[in-house]
Write a protein that holds these residues in place. Structure first.
Motif, PDB file in Angstrom:
ATOM      1  N   GLN A   1      33.045  29.199  44.254  1.00  0.00           N
ATOM      2  CA  GLN A   1      32.541  29.796  45.487  1.00  0.00           C
ATOM      3  C   GLN A   1      31.271  30.603  45.234  1.00  0.00           C
ATOM      4  O   GLN A   1      30.315  30.527  46.011  1.00  0.00           O
ATOM      5  CB  GLN A   1      33.616  30.682  46.121  1.00  0.00           C
ATOM      6  N   LEU A   2      31.243  31.344  44.139  1.00  0.00           N
ATOM      7  CA  LEU A   2      30.067  32.174  43.858  1.00  0.00           C
ATOM      8  C   LEU A   2      28.842  31.322  43.551  1.00  0.00           C
ATOM      9  O   LEU A   2      27.777  31.546  44.123  1.00  0.00           O
ATOM     10  CB  LEU A   2      30.348  33.133  42.705  1.00  0.00           C
ATOM     11  N   VAL A   3      28.972  30.329  42.678  1.00  0.00           N
ATOM     12  CA  VAL A   3      27.786  29.520  42.354  1.00  0.00           C
ATOM     13  C   VAL A   3      27.371  28.646  43.528  1.00  0.00           C
ATOM     14  O   VAL A   3      26.194  28.349  43.688  1.00  0.00           O
ATOM     15  CB  VAL A   3      27.967  28.693  41.063  1.00  0.00           C
ATOM     16  N   SER A   4      28.312  28.256  44.363  1.00  0.00           N
ATOM     17  CA  SER A   4      27.973  27.508  45.570  1.00  0.00           C
ATOM     18  C   SER A   4      27.180  28.396  46.524  1.00  0.00           C
ATOM     19  O   SER A   4      26.177  27.966  47.109  1.00  0.00           O
ATOM     20  CB  SER A   4      29.239  26.998  46.249  1.00  0.00           C
ATOM     21  N   HIS A   5      27.602  29.645  46.654  1.00  0.00           N
ATOM     22  CA  HIS A   5      26.909  30.602  47.522  1.00  0.00           C
ATOM     23  C   HIS A   5      25.466  30.802  47.062  1.00  0.00           C
ATOM     24  O   HIS A   5      24.562  30.953  47.880  1.00  0.00           O
ATOM     25  CB  HIS A   5      27.670  31.925  47.506  1.00  0.00           C
ATOM     26  N   TRP A   6      25.272  30.807  45.750  1.00  0.00           N
ATOM     27  CA  TRP A   6      23.936  31.022  45.183  1.00  0.00           C
ATOM     28  C   TRP A   6      23.306  29.719  44.697  1.00  0.00           C
ATOM     29  O   TRP A   6      22.475  29.718  43.783  1.00  0.00           O
ATOM     30  CB  TRP A   6      24.031  32.008  44.029  1.00  0.00           C
ATOM     31  N   SER A   7      23.624  28.599  45.296  1.00  0.00           N
ATOM     32  CA  SER A   7      23.176  27.295  44.815  1.00  0.00           C
ATOM     33  C   SER A   7      21.654  27.158  44.722  1.00  0.00           C
ATOM     34  O   SER A   7      21.154  26.440  43.860  1.00  0.00           O
ATOM     35  CB  SER A   7      23.745  26.181  45.688  1.00  0.00           C
ATOM     36  N   GLU A   8      20.929  27.850  45.567  1.00  0.00           N
ATOM     37  CA  GLU A   8      19.469  27.733  45.541  1.00  0.00           C
ATOM     38  C   GLU A   8      18.834  28.605  44.459  1.00  0.00           C
ATOM     39  O   GLU A   8      17.638  28.501  44.206  1.00  0.00           O
ATOM     40  CB  GLU A   8      18.893  28.085  46.905  1.00  0.00           C
ATOM     41  N   ARG A   9      19.621  29.472  43.818  1.00  0.00           N
ATOM     42  CA  ARG A   9      19.084  30.389  42.802  1.00  0.00           C
ATOM     43  C   ARG A   9      18.783  29.703  41.480  1.00  0.00           C
ATOM     44  O   ARG A   9      17.952  30.169  40.719  1.00  0.00           O
ATOM     45  CB  ARG A   9      20.056  31.538  42.544  1.00  0.00           C
ATOM     46  N   GLY A  10      19.520  28.613  41.196  1.00  0.00           N
ATOM     47  CA  GLY A  10      19.296  27.917  39.934  1.00  0.00           C
ATOM     48  C   GLY A  10      20.379  26.908  39.654  1.00  0.00           C
ATOM     49  O   GLY A  10      21.420  26.882  40.322  1.00  0.00           O
ATOM     50  N   PRO A  11      20.149  26.061  38.650  1.00  0.00           N
ATOM     51  CA  PRO A  11      21.097  24.991  38.331  1.00  0.00           C
ATOM     52  C   PRO A  11      22.400  25.527  37.756  1.00  0.00           C
ATOM     53  O   PRO A  11      22.443  26.579  37.123  1.00  0.00           O
ATOM     54  CB  PRO A  11      20.347  24.148  37.296  1.00  0.00           C
ATOM     55  N   VAL A  12      23.453  24.751  37.986  1.00  0.00           N
ATOM     56  CA  VAL A  12      24.796  25.082  37.517  1.00  0.00           C
ATOM     57  C   VAL A  12      25.254  23.982  36.576  1.00  0.00           C
ATOM     58  O   VAL A  12      25.031  22.804  36.834  1.00  0.00           O
ATOM     59  CB  VAL A  12      25.780  25.203  38.709  1.00  0.00           C
ATOM     60  N   ALA A  13      25.903  24.394  35.483  1.00  0.00           N
ATOM     61  CA  ALA A  13      26.426  23.422  34.524  1.00  0.00           C
ATOM     62  C   ALA A  13      27.799  23.870  34.048  1.00  0.00           C
ATOM     63  O   ALA A  13      28.124  25.061  34.090  1.00  0.00           O
ATOM     64  CB  ALA A  13      25.482  23.299  33.336  1.00  0.00           C
ATOM     65  N   ASP A  14      28.584  22.894  33.599  1.00  0.00           N
ATOM     66  CA  ASP A  14      29.861  23.198  32.965  1.00  0.00           C
ATOM     67  C   ASP A  14      29.606  23.187  31.465  1.00  0.00           C
ATOM     68  O   ASP A  14      29.157  22.174  30.918  1.00  0.00           O
ATOM     69  CB  ASP A  14      30.916  22.156  33.341  1.00  0.00           C
ATOM     70  N   GLU A  15      29.832  24.314  30.808  1.00  0.00           N
ATOM     71  CA  GLU A  15      29.593  24.433  29.372  1.00  0.00           C
ATOM     72  C   GLU A  15      30.833  24.996  28.697  1.00  0.00           C
ATOM     73  O   GLU A  15      31.169  26.159  28.877  1.00  0.00           O
ATOM     74  CB  GLU A  15      28.385  25.336  29.105  1.00  0.00           C
TER      75      GLU A  15
END
Length: 94
Positions: free
Chosen positions: A19-33
């Motif tokens: 939910q948090l990274v979806s909310h901030w999706s335009e802030r930068g790329p998301v990856a599973d690490e």
């Protein structure tokens, strides 16, 4: 870089991380690490969300000169608002 770590007790850590990274999706790329959700903001901040047994481990990193405490407070406010029904509390480790 300055890093702050915290933990938020919850039975649904994956939900709040998404939910948090979806909310901030335009802030930068998301990856599973390595089992963590990592978002690298275009402005240099890095947010690492690690679901654990009964908790969400949170790590925020900011570039030198940025206010780590301020960014950590923004992350805390958002996560606690998303989980207000559960009365979630993100505790930063000193």
């Amino acid at each position: 870089m300055t890093t702050v770590n915290g933990t938020m007790a919850t039975d649904r850590p994956e939900r709040y991380a998404r939910q948090l990274v979806s909310h901030w999706s335009e802030r930068g790329p998301v990856a599973d690490e390595a089992g963590a959700t990592v978002q690298r903001w275009h402005t240099g901040q890095v947010l690492v969300l690690r679901p654990a047994d009964g908790a969400l481990e949170v790590e925020v990193t900011v570039p030198e000169g940025d206010d780590a405490a301020r960014f950590a407070q923004v992350v805390k406010a958002h996560l606690e608002r998303f989980g207000q029904r559960e009365e979630l509390n993100l505790v930063w480790h000193v």
